[in-house]
Design an enzyme around this catalytic site. Structure first.
Site, PDB file in Angstrom:
ATOM      1  N   CYS A  88       0.832  -1.203   0.000  1.00 19.64           N
ATOM      2  CA  CYS A  88       0.000   0.000   0.000  1.00 19.64           C
ATOM      3  C   CYS A  88       0.873   1.262   0.000  1.00 19.64           C
ATOM      4  O   CYS A  88       1.502   1.574  -1.004  1.00 19.64           O
ATOM      5  CB  CYS A  88      -0.971  -0.046   1.182  1.00 19.64           C
ATOM      6  SG  CYS A  88      -2.455   0.946   0.924  1.00 19.64           S
TER       7      CYS A  88
ATOM      8  N   HIS B  77      -3.810  -5.237   1.075  1.00 19.71           N
ATOM      9  CA  HIS B  77      -3.215  -5.675   2.342  1.00 19.71           C
ATOM     10  C   HIS B  77      -3.237  -7.199   2.449  1.00 19.71           C
ATOM     11  O   HIS B  77      -4.210  -7.780   2.939  1.00 19.71           O
ATOM     12  CB  HIS B  77      -3.963  -5.053   3.524  1.00 19.71           C
ATOM     13  CG  HIS B  77      -3.671  -3.609   3.722  1.00 19.71           C
ATOM     14  ND1 HIS B  77      -2.580  -3.150   4.432  1.00 19.71           N
ATOM     15  CD2 HIS B  77      -4.306  -2.506   3.261  1.00 19.71           C
ATOM     16  CE1 HIS B  77      -2.570  -1.825   4.421  1.00 19.71           C
ATOM     17  NE2 HIS B  77      -3.606  -1.405   3.715  1.00 19.71           N
TER      18      HIS B  77
ATOM     19  N   GLU C 149      -1.679  -9.017   4.525  1.00 18.65           N
ATOM     20  CA  GLU C 149      -1.556  -9.463   5.914  1.00 18.65           C
ATOM     21  C   GLU C 149      -2.903  -9.614   6.608  1.00 18.65           C
ATOM     22  O   GLU C 149      -3.006 -10.262   7.652  1.00 18.65           O
ATOM     23  CB  GLU C 149      -0.663  -8.496   6.711  1.00 18.65           C
ATOM     24  CG  GLU C 149      -1.261  -7.133   7.006  1.00 18.65           C
ATOM     25  CD  GLU C 149      -1.119  -6.113   5.889  1.00 18.65           C
ATOM     26  OE1 GLU C 149      -1.252  -4.912   6.172  1.00 18.65           O
ATOM     27  OE2 GLU C 149      -0.887  -6.523   4.727  1.00 18.65           O
TER      28      GLU C 149
END
Length: 512
Positions: free
Chosen positions: A84, A171, A173
């Site tokens: 990002c 994202h 994660e």
């Protein structure tokens, strides 16, 4: 002798998800550390990592107050993965173009893989990912190619494989990204060439050595509450320095039912630790009288806790260190130098400036599930290791508004019933955290043909892996019914039960 293991460094640019990146990597058996974006290239080089990840962040790379890194980091020759904001920073550094998006993109999106770089090896051509950004890469830097696109993001992934540089606009994660773990794994193993080699056994070895080096021949006070975090801290430090540790158990009158007696029995008798019990209930209640604001309550409880320690330490000889069970999630929820604050956390927000102790926080790089694994490795019984997470301010933040003895008793008794029924139903390992809260609202009811105007008790139960995100638990209706009937019948001044069906985000797990 300290065991060697591969390391991935994560640079913090302010994302509330940055801790999750390190957590995901550790799940693969590879050590990962989070460092501020201000770290120098020389400092990174000295750590000898296998790769670097740039986290996301709330800023714009072209905006005032934009966060940058030491540009020499790009010259280290290490693989870099920008997430990002990290991708946008990489783009800017290498001469690409970043612009404000027409619409902020937040939520799930379908990603289409256009170029199977090492990052996307063996992954589906289409996958659901989690977006959270207001800016876009609109022009690739020289030498980069588009790896992936989405409907609203023409450059959702990019790479320069000759230089081992990768970036994504989403994202990976966050668990909403369905193949996010695999993507990070591809970077860690496929790009960086890491090997598995980090586990709790390694952590214990390193931390014991670190504690001994830090403490030397000095003495440590441990804030023992009987919760998972402080219990693991106490046992870990006791294992490192033995009788140099003195545990102080402060009964602030905000504990769960039977907790004070259980703490003394387990640690004083079971683990043969030096535990001093302080009955400070009146002291805390006096300070909290008339206080309704949740942040003020947290600060008062945090301050008073330390002052009690000061008073006790003055009776002891040469206490230099204060041990706390601060976790990674505690720190991110209180805001780092770059992360926006969600709430002041009980372990990191309420400390007085004139505190006389040096802090020692051996768990501040671990998540809750890792702490449980660590506790088991240390031989702590399951009933402690799997005990419900319990905040430092205790029931003080589960009574919304002003705290009174009557309200505390309602929460204490209702919480005991909830815990008993959840354990009976065999759900205690499935549900990550569960408790009752008293919102302070009264409602009309009918009990024994008479009108009542009594309190409402809220039940909160969530499923989670690490506390960073959580979903409300789908407790079977028959179990909820038993809990509701018992609380209304057995706890005085309660005539209504509600169940919290909000996930995190948007809500936090605790109500205050």
């Amino acid at each position: 002798m300290k065991k060697q293991h591969d390391t991935i460094i994560v640079l913090d640019f302010g994302s509330q998800y940055n801790q999750l990146i390190a957590r995901r990597i550790r799940e693969f058996g590879v050590y990962s550390e989070l460092h501020p974006h201000t770290i120098t290239a020389e400092e990174i080089k000295a750590m000898n990592p296998k790769g670097i990840i740039f986290s996301g962040g709330p800023n714009s790379v072209y905006g005032e107050g934009a966060l940058h890194c030491d540009e020499k980091i790009f010259e280290l020759g290490l693989p870099i993965f920008g997430i990002c904001y990290g991708m946008q920073l990489m783009t800017q550094h290498f001469g690409g173009k970043v612009e404000r998006a027409n619409h902020r993109e937040y939520g799930k999106a379908v990603l289409k893989v256009e170029n199977e770089s090492k990052l996307y090896a063996n992954l589906p051509e289409e996958q659901v990912v989690w977006m959270s950004h207001g800016d876009l890469v609109t022009g690739l830097p020289e030498g980069f190619v588009v790896d992936a696109t989405s409907e609203s993001c023409p450059i959702a992934g990019m790479s320069n494989e000759a230089k081992n540089l990768y970036g994504v606009q989403f994202h990976p994660e966050v668990r909403h990204s369905e193949h996010g773990n695999d993507l990070i794994k591809n970077f860690v193993f496929g790009v960086c060439g890491c090997s598995e080699g980090w586990n709790m056994e390694n952590f214990i070895e390193v931390e014991l050595e670190k504690i001994r080096e830090t403490v030397g021949d000095k003495k440590v006070l441990c804030a023992l509450s009987g919760g998972v975090d402080s219990s693991v801290v106490a046992v870990l430090i006791h294992k490192a320095i033995g009788d140099q540790l003195t545990c102080i158990f402060v009964d602030h009158g905000l504990l769960r039912k039977g907790e004070a007696e259980g703490v003394m029995k387990t640690f004083s008798e079971g683990f043969h630790m030096n535990v001093i019990k302080v009955d400070a209930k009146d002291r805390f209640m006096d300070k909290l009288k008339g206080v309704e604001d949740p942040e003020q309550k947290r600060k008062i409880i945090g301050n008073e806790f330390i002052y009690v320690f000061d008073d006790e330490a003055s009776k002891l000889q040469g206490m230099d260190f204060l041990a706390q069970g601060t976790l990674y999630t505690d720190i991110v929820e209180s805001g780092t130098a770059t992360a926006q604050t969600i709430k002041s956390h009980h372990n990191v927000g309420g400390l007085p400036e004139d505190m006389q102790f040096k802090l020692i926080e051996p768990l501040n790089t671990l998540f809750k599930d890792e702490v449980r694994v660590l506790g088991s490795e240390l031989g702590i019984p399951d009933e402690i290791v799997w005990r419900q997470p319990f905040p430092g301010p205790g029931l003080g933040i589960r009574v919304l508004g002003e705290i009174t003895e009557e309200k505390l008793e309602i929460v204490r008794e209702s919480d005991a019933i909830l815990r008993e029924e959840i354990i009976k139903a065999g759900l205690d390992r499935e549900i990550w955290q569960y408790f009752t809260a008293l919102p302070g609202m009264r409602s009309v009811g009918v009990m024994g043909d008479e009108r009542t105007y009594d309190y409402t008790v809220g039940i909160r139960a969530v499923t989670s892996i690490d506390g960073m995100t959580a979903d409300w638990a789908r407790i079977p209706w028959d179990v909820l019914e038993k809990i509701s009937v018992r609380i209304v019948n057995e706890v005085k001044h309660v005539n209504r039960i509600v169940y919290d069906v909000t996930s995190k985000p948007p809500a936090t797990i605790e109500w205050e």
